[in-house]
Design a protein around this motif. Structure first.
Motif, PDB file in Angstrom:
ATOM      1  N   GLY A 150     -34.505  68.800 100.979  1.00  0.00           N
ATOM      2  CA  GLY A 150     -33.851  67.893 100.038  1.00  0.00           C
ATOM      3  C   GLY A 150     -33.439  66.572 100.657  1.00  0.00           C
ATOM      4  O   GLY A 150     -33.194  65.597  99.941  1.00  0.00           O
ATOM      5  N   ASP A 151     -33.366  66.501 101.986  1.00  0.00           N
ATOM      6  CA  ASP A 151     -33.064  65.243 102.659  1.00  0.00           C
ATOM      7  C   ASP A 151     -34.278  64.311 102.693  1.00  0.00           C
ATOM      8  O   ASP A 151     -34.150  63.133 103.021  1.00  0.00           O
ATOM      9  N   TYR A 152     -35.446  64.845 102.385  1.00  0.00           N
ATOM     10  CA  TYR A 152     -36.701  64.095 102.454  1.00  0.00           C
ATOM     11  C   TYR A 152     -37.280  63.773 101.075  1.00  0.00           C
ATOM     12  O   TYR A 152     -37.814  62.700 100.870  1.00  0.00           O
ATOM     13  N   TYR A 153     -37.203  64.748 100.194  1.00  0.00           N
ATOM     14  CA  TYR A 153     -37.819  64.605  98.885  1.00  0.00           C
ATOM     15  C   TYR A 153     -36.785  64.870  97.815  1.00  0.00           C
ATOM     16  O   TYR A 153     -36.056  65.857  97.911  1.00  0.00           O
ATOM     17  N   PRO A 154     -36.674  64.002  96.852  1.00  0.00           N
ATOM     18  CA  PRO A 154     -37.544  62.879  96.494  1.00  0.00           C
ATOM     19  C   PRO A 154     -37.168  61.553  97.137  1.00  0.00           C
ATOM     20  O   PRO A 154     -37.843  60.546  96.926  1.00  0.00           O
ATOM     21  N   GLY A 155     -36.105  61.514  97.946  1.00  0.00           N
ATOM     22  CA  GLY A 155     -35.581  60.257  98.478  1.00  0.00           C
ATOM     23  C   GLY A 155     -36.575  59.368  99.189  1.00  0.00           C
ATOM     24  O   GLY A 155     -36.511  58.140  99.078  1.00  0.00           O
ATOM     25  N   GLN A 156     -37.509  59.940  99.943  1.00  0.00           N
ATOM     26  CA  GLN A 156     -38.472  59.127 100.672  1.00  0.00           C
ATOM     27  C   GLN A 156     -39.690  58.728  99.834  1.00  0.00           C
ATOM     28  O   GLN A 156     -40.531  57.966 100.280  1.00  0.00           O
ATOM     29  N   GLY A 157     -39.761  59.229  98.627  1.00  0.00           N
ATOM     30  CA  GLY A 157     -40.920  58.946  97.778  1.00  0.00           C
ATOM     31  C   GLY A 157     -41.161  57.463  97.555  1.00  0.00           C
ATOM     32  O   GLY A 157     -42.307  57.002  97.586  1.00  0.00           O
ATOM     33  N   ALA A 158     -40.108  56.689  97.339  1.00  0.00           N
ATOM     34  CA  ALA A 158     -40.262  55.254  97.081  1.00  0.00           C
ATOM     35  C   ALA A 158     -40.870  54.537  98.290  1.00  0.00           C
ATOM     36  O   ALA A 158     -41.700  53.634  98.131  1.00  0.00           O
ATOM     37  N   TYR A 159     -40.473  54.929  99.495  1.00  0.00           N
ATOM     38  CA  TYR A 159     -41.048  54.346 100.719  1.00  0.00           C
ATOM     39  C   TYR A 159     -42.559  54.571 100.749  1.00  0.00           C
ATOM     40  O   TYR A 159     -43.338  53.645 100.997  1.00  0.00           O
ATOM     41  N   PHE A 160     -42.981  55.804 100.497  1.00  0.00           N
ATOM     42  CA  PHE A 160     -44.402  56.122 100.553  1.00  0.00           C
ATOM     43  C   PHE A 160     -45.165  55.499  99.390  1.00  0.00           C
ATOM     44  O   PHE A 160     -46.321  55.098  99.551  1.00  0.00           O
ATOM     45  N   LEU A 161     -44.547  55.378  98.244  1.00  0.00           N
ATOM     46  CA  LEU A 161     -45.195  54.723  97.107  1.00  0.00           C
ATOM     47  C   LEU A 161     -45.455  53.247  97.420  1.00  0.00           C
ATOM     48  O   LEU A 161     -46.546  52.727  97.140  1.00  0.00           O
ATOM     49  N   ALA A 162     -44.494  52.577  98.040  1.00  0.00           N
ATOM     50  CA  ALA A 162     -44.686  51.175  98.428  1.00  0.00           C
ATOM     51  C   ALA A 162     -45.809  51.051  99.456  1.00  0.00           C
ATOM     52  O   ALA A 162     -46.648  50.138  99.372  1.00  0.00           O
ATOM     53  N   GLN A 163     -45.852  51.967 100.419  1.00  0.00           N
ATOM     54  CA  GLN A 163     -46.934  51.976 101.417  1.00  0.00           C
ATOM     55  C   GLN A 163     -48.287  52.171 100.727  1.00  0.00           C
ATOM     56  O   GLN A 163     -49.269  51.528 101.060  1.00  0.00           O
ATOM     57  N   ALA A 164     -48.331  53.099  99.781  1.00  0.00           N
ATOM     58  CA  ALA A 164     -49.577  53.418  99.080  1.00  0.00           C
ATOM     59  C   ALA A 164     -50.069  52.212  98.282  1.00  0.00           C
ATOM     60  O   ALA A 164     -51.267  51.894  98.298  1.00  0.00           O
ATOM     61  N   ARG A 165     -49.176  51.554  97.597  1.00  0.00           N
ATOM     62  CA  ARG A 165     -49.571  50.389  96.800  1.00  0.00           C
ATOM     63  C   ARG A 165     -50.100  49.270  97.696  1.00  0.00           C
ATOM     64  O   ARG A 165     -51.093  48.620  97.378  1.00  0.00           O
TER      65      ARG A 165
END
Length: 178
Positions: A150-165
């Motif tokens: 829970g310390d990783y997901y979903p909190g880090q999702g926005a970081y990876f979404l920005a990287q993906a875009r």
């Protein structure tokens, strides 16, 4: 406490991307290698398998720290001990192409964990998961406190979404288009 995400996504072809996470360990590559290739050690941080994984053959992998402890099919596609391990994993959600490189570095090991992706947007979900698992590996190897998912997901999702875009907008050399 939410840990800082470290993964990077780069475009490697017209429809291919690499999500890479790096960790360092004070032990030599052969010691870290066994955390991936010895079922009992792998079970302490990720999952266990039945049988003996042999290059080109499939075996069953149980992910012990996922809801329901699901089973997947695991195939070793490349294996050069203790330098390179490439795994193809299939589960109900699709297939995963994973490449793990072990390099001697400053008296220890640099581990580069790469998931080859067709769709960079998949990293929004899988990136936090690999951050969690690799931090879990580090904690198990060092005797430290095992992290909570829970310390990783979903909190880090926005970081990876920005990287993906950003990766999706880059040309094949990694530079932005336009």
């Amino acid at each position: 406490m939410e840990p800082e995400p470290t993964g990077r996504i780069i475009r490697t072809g017209p429809e291919s991307y690499d999500l890479t996470l790096t960790r360092t360990f004070p032990e030599p590559p052969a010691a870290v290698w066994s955390s991936f290739t010895d079922s009992s050690q792998a079970a302490s941080w990720f999952g266990r398998w039945e049988g003996a994984p042999v290059r080109g053959q499939s075996t069953d992998l149980q992910m012990l720290y996922e809801d329901g402890s699901p089973w997947s099919r695991l195939q070793v596609s490349e294996c050069t001990a203790p330098e390179l391990l490439r795994l193809l994993v299939e589960d109900e959600y699709g297939s995963w192409d994973l490449e793990i490189r072990f390099r001697s570095s400053a008296g220890g090991t640099r581990l580069d964990f790469t998931q080859h992706l067709d769709d960079p947007l998949a990293a929004e979900g899988v990136g936090p998961g690999w951050e969690y698992y690799l931090d879990r590996l580090a904690a198990v190897r060092s005797g430290g406190t095992v992290p909570e998912f829970g310390d990783y997901y979903p909190g880090q999702g926005a970081y990876f979404l920005a990287q993906a875009r950003a990766a999706a907008e880059a040309d094949e050399t990694g530079r932005g288009i336009g």
